[in-house]
Design an enzyme around this catalytic site. Structure first.
Site, mmCIF file in Angstrom:
data_model
loop_
_atom_site.group_PDB
_atom_site.id
_atom_site.type_symbol
_atom_site.label_atom_id
_atom_site.label_comp_id
_atom_site.label_asym_id
_atom_site.label_seq_id
_atom_site.Cartn_x
_atom_site.Cartn_y
_atom_site.Cartn_z
ATOM 1 C CB THR A 98 29.611 91.420 29.593
ATOM 2 O OG1 THR A 98 30.262 90.089 29.590
ATOM 3 C CG2 THR A 98 29.711 91.967 31.236
ATOM 4 C CB SER A 126 31.378 88.432 32.350
ATOM 5 O OG SER A 126 32.424 88.858 31.733
ATOM 6 C CG ASP A 127 31.696 86.915 25.542
ATOM 7 O OD1 ASP A 127 31.532 85.490 25.553
ATOM 8 O OD2 ASP A 127 32.122 87.320 24.725
ATOM 9 C CE LYS A 128 36.883 81.639 27.064
ATOM 10 N NZ LYS A 128 38.241 81.928 26.319
#
Length: 905
Positions: free
Chosen positions: A642, A341-343
């Site tokens: 993501t 996941s992106d942050k």
């Protein structure tokens, strides 16, 4: 005059082993053989021929016809086409048309499902600027951006989209929005000085990249790369080279189809030898029997049923804010083992929020998680809310960050709070609003806007009749400007060591620091200059801010980890910030991390080990993300990825499930993704995983429901051939069962709710078959049971003088009824299926009603009797077939009971 190829060209020579960001402006201009006055028109033409236009190459796509024909490339469709060809040769026109129609319908379903265009590459091309302001022959002119060449001098203003990769020559207060390329949430300050060390793309602060946007300031830069050689072009090439990933479901269905094909082929060869060679059966009669066997054994309705179940899953997910772009993705979600996941904005709010205020009189904790001005400021030591009237230092700090600020807090028509201006200033504005400290008599006299060269902003205000100068900016800069600090006892000498120690403690928590200072000005001062800040400045304190984790993301990560799905954060943000956020989110291995710089120097084996070991990856580039996804897939993981920026697009396309952000995601990312989140929320992914597991369970139940009927039909024909009896069902009667009744009944299983404990079990092993040993046993057991029941009924009726059409109609009704009853067996795999929960699924009763109407039509309508070779049945035969179905239901439930309690699975 020839120029050297720009960075990214395969034949690019080394210049003292330095890359563009390590060169000075003079060295850069010399290498590109240009000046600040630009190149001339003749040289521009030569370079355009050498490097080509500043555009991204388009990938040639197959025609619509070829993509449609490709959907006939399936072993089960081959069987149907062969059967249709034989029927055509034998002049059985109705049978030929019906069999071909089934094959075409299946191909159409696949074609409609297919992502018909590679729009992601087109979306990247749309990100390029269309016009550029350049200096050529010493004059400024506007040209089409695709005419830019290395060595061109480009001028940029606020709001401009950068048309090519540039090395900065001059910059004034320049800030650039690079989130689409780097993933970093804040605007990036740019400068012209060379960078000595090797750094990743997010830290190349003297370069500008094609497709990113000027947020503030002005600049002049020299083109160092155009078209395919730019960083955007590199991403475009990575996406072009990525093969379309086949989902686990499609791989398993292909494997199942080949197994069925092999079994049918063996049976047909054996029966041909047995009947034609040993029993001298007439060839025409044998061919009809073998065609019936082939059609009976092929689950023609399976593609349509899978599409229906997946489509229902798509609709359910859409209601839960997840838009599925490719149908098989629904099932793949349920088999994910890793989510990368992106942050920013996915795991976090994407809204900078002040979380702490550091003052000489003590530290304060600030509540609230967004731009909404709700949340108390409380003392860290006591937890009490301070009274600003008796807290002069805090009051002065609030005054400073409120007045030395160009942002505004706004509320839209829907009641959502936001800011205008930079996120850092916006966070300070929200802090001031939370303090609710009223300043009545205030007038701004002058200001020094924020400048990246100085890293501060200053204002001169008249507050309650007194002129004061306020200063906000980077703490290290204010440390060097301040001689004093403000305490509750008054102004004292500045204690730099104490502040640096305290600031470092909070920085380890992932907080970004902004400091504030002030001084009293003379009554006649109405202007402000940098020299006014060089003496008598009083340090007030520091605001520690962060982009806070989404509360729902914390819960969602816990759900995923309980379900055996490992969550990894891959971000362009800084290492300390990423690790601090990881700890708050509860990500598994958050106390350690690896950076893009370290990944850059790993070989594939080392990177694969790092991909498995670490859960936090910071300062990453698009290529790092793509390599990490590939490494995890090579280790057998089913990977979800993501992202929102164009930098994420290659990794999204490579991943088994690419997940784009619907609100802040670029069109490039959305087109490359398999799923789009309309709320940009990680919690939506966890909900989608749960739905994916439900869909997979229902798909498995459907396959366990369909295949026994195909087996029963095939066994009936095999038995008939072996004993020399009349073929019990014609090919079009079999097609009626497989396409009309089977599809109808399977629709009921598609609505089955999820079973308890779905999100507590581990993901199924990658590569595991949709049918385990027990599933194969169940198909064989039920298929033989149904076939034997129908054969015994046929054996009873044949000597009693019934017509062939009548017997076939009774057998057809028997098989359909047995299939309907067995549908209830399939509702649950290991428990008794009859109960109150059965009535929750209204789909079961809807398909029952439709099935009754279909059977009434084929049995009693004269035109259907003619087309399908059926005959009307007396009512009591419906009772006989229902009784046979109930007996099969009871036997299957006894088998389930025995398997569940006495057989280890």
């Amino acid at each position: 005059m020839n120029t050297h190829p720009p960075k990214g060209s395969s034949d690019s020579p080394q210049v003292s082993e330095k890359t563009w960001y390590q060169l000075s402006t003079e060295e850069t201009l010399a290498r590109l053989q240009t000046t600040e006055q630009g190149i001339n028109a003749e040289e521009a033409t030569q370079r355009l021929q050498q490097y080509g236009p500043n555009a991204l190459p388009e990938k040639k796509r197959k025609s619509a016809f070829l993509r449609f024909i490709a959907h006939f490339n399936d072993v089960l469709i081959y069987i149907l086409l062969a059967a249709a060809a034989l029927k055509f040769i034998m002049a059985h026109w109705v049978d030929t048309i019906i069999i071909l129609a089934v094959a075409v319908i299946n191909a159409l379903i696949g074609y409609i499902q297919e992502n018909s265009a590679e729009k992601s590459l087109k979306s990247i091309q749309n990100m390029l600027s269309s016009r550029a302001l350049v200096i050529r022959d010493g004059t400024t002119q506007t040209i089409d951006a695709d005419q830019l060449v290395p060595g061109d001098i480009v001028q940029l203003r606020p709001g401009d989209k950068i048309p090519a990769d540039l090395r900065l020559i001059s910059a004034h207060n320049l800030r650039v929005e690079e989130a689409i390329l780097t993933g970093e949430s804040t605007v990036v300050e740019k400068h012209t000085q060379p960078i000595a060390n090797e750094v990743m793309i997010g830290d190349r602060s003297n370069l500008l990249f094609s497709g990113t946007t000027i947020s503030a300031g002005t600049a002049t830069g020299v083109v160092i790369a155009t078209g395919p050689a730019t960083e955007l072009g590199h991403i475009n090439q990575m996406m072009s080279n990525i093969d379309v990933q086949r989902t686990p479901l499609l791989v398993q269905i292909d494997r199942l189809g080949k197994a069925i094909f092999g079994l049918i082929l063996i049976m047909m060869v054996f029966l041909f030898i047995f009947s034609f060679v040993l029993r001298d059966m007439p060839l025409g009669e044998l061919l009809i029997s073998l065609i019936s066997l082939a059609v009976a054994s092929v689950p023609e309705g399976l593609p349509a049923i899978i599409s229906i179940i997946l489509s229902l899953g798509v609709q359910t997910m859409a209601r839960k804010r997840a838009i599925i772009r490719k149908l098989p993705t629904v099932e793949t979600l349920g088999s994910m083992t890793v989510i990368c996941s992106d942050k920013t904005g996915t795991l976090t709010m994407n809204e900078m929020t002040v979380k702490a205020v550091l003052l000489a009189e003590g530290n304060y904790r600030v509540e609230g998680e967004s731009y909404e001005p709700v949340g108390q400021i409380v003392e860290e030591s006591t937890g009490k809310k301070p009274d600003l009237a008796h807290s002069p230092v805090l009051a002065k700090f609030i005054t400073a960050v409120e007045l030395c600020n160009d942002s505004q807090l706004v509320k839209d028509s829907k009641g959502h709070w936001g800011i205008t201006g930079g996120p850092t200033e916006g966070a300070l504005k929200v802090l001031a609003a939370k303090a609710d400290y009223k300043l009545d008599d205030v007038r701004q006299l002058d200001k020094i806007p924020f400048d990246s060269q100085y890293k501060y902003m200053a204002t001169c205000h008249q507050v309650n009749g007194e002129n004061q100068i306020f200063l906000t900016g980077a703490p290290d800069v204010l440390f060097s400007l301040c001689q004093y600090e403000m305490t509750s006892q008054g102004v004292v000498a500045f204690r730099r060591d104490l502040w640096e120690t305290e600031m470092a403690r909070y920085a380890r928590q992932g907080l970004r620091m902004v400091a504030a200072a002030y001084k009293t000005a003379t009554a006649d001062q109405t202007t402000l200059d940098h020299s006014d800040l060089q003496q008598e400045m009083v340090f007030i304190g520091i605001a520690g801010m962060m982009d806070p984790p989404r509360p729902e993301a914390i819960e969602a990560i816990a759900r995923c980890q309980k379900a055996g799905i490992r969550v990894k954060m891959i971000t362009g943000d800084h290492q300390e910030t990423a690790m601090a956020i990881g700890v708050m989110l509860g990500i598994g291995n958050s106390t350690d991390s690896v950076t893009g710089y370290e990944l850059e120097h790993m070989d594939d084996r080392q990177l694969a080990a790092a991909a498995l070991h670490y859960d936090i990856f910071a300062r990453t580039s698009p290529e790092h993300k793509l390599r990490l996804v590939k490494a995890l897939q090579d280790k057998g993981e089913v990977v979800g990825m993501t992202g929102d920026g164009v930098n994420d697009a290659p990794a999204l396309k490579q991943a088994d499930v690419g997940i784009a952000m619907g609100i802040k995601g670029t069109e490039v990312t959305k087109e490359a993704a398999d799923m789009v989140l309309t709320d940009d929320n990680f919690a939506t992914i966890a909900n989608a995983v749960e739905e994916g597991r439900r869909v997979y369970d229902n798909l498995k139940k459907t396959i366990l429901f369909l295949l026994p009927t195909n087996l029963a039909q095939g066994l009936l024909i095999v038995i008939a051939i072996l004993v020399g009896a009349v073929i019990p069902l014609t090919p079009i009667q079999i097609l009626w069962m497989n396409m009309a009744t089977s599809t109808t009944l399977s629709f009921g299983l598609a609505f089955e709710p999820g079973e308890k404990g779905m999100m507590s079990r581990k993901p199924r092993a990658p590569g595991s078959s949709v049918l385990d040993g027990h599933g194969i046993w169940r198909i064989g057991f039920v298929g033989i049971l149904i076939a034997c029941s129908a054969f015994l009924l046929e054996a009873y009726m044949q000597p009693r003088g019934y017509s062939t059409e009548f017997i076939r109609t009774v057998l057809l009704q028997t098989l359909v009824t047995a299939q309907w009853v067995y549908m209830f067996n399939c509702r649950v795999t290991d428990r008794f299926p009859i109960g109150r929960a059965m009535f929750v699924n209204k789909g079961l009763w809807l398909v029952t009603g439709v099935l009754i109407l279909l059977q009434l039509a084929i049995i009693y309508l004269p035109i259907m009797n003619t087309l399908f070779g059926t005959a009307p049945l007396p009512a009591y035969y419906w009772g006989i077939t229902l009784l046979i179905g109930i007996m099969i239901f009871v036997i299957v439930e006894i088998e389930k009971f025995v398997i569940a309690r006495f057989v280890k699975r």
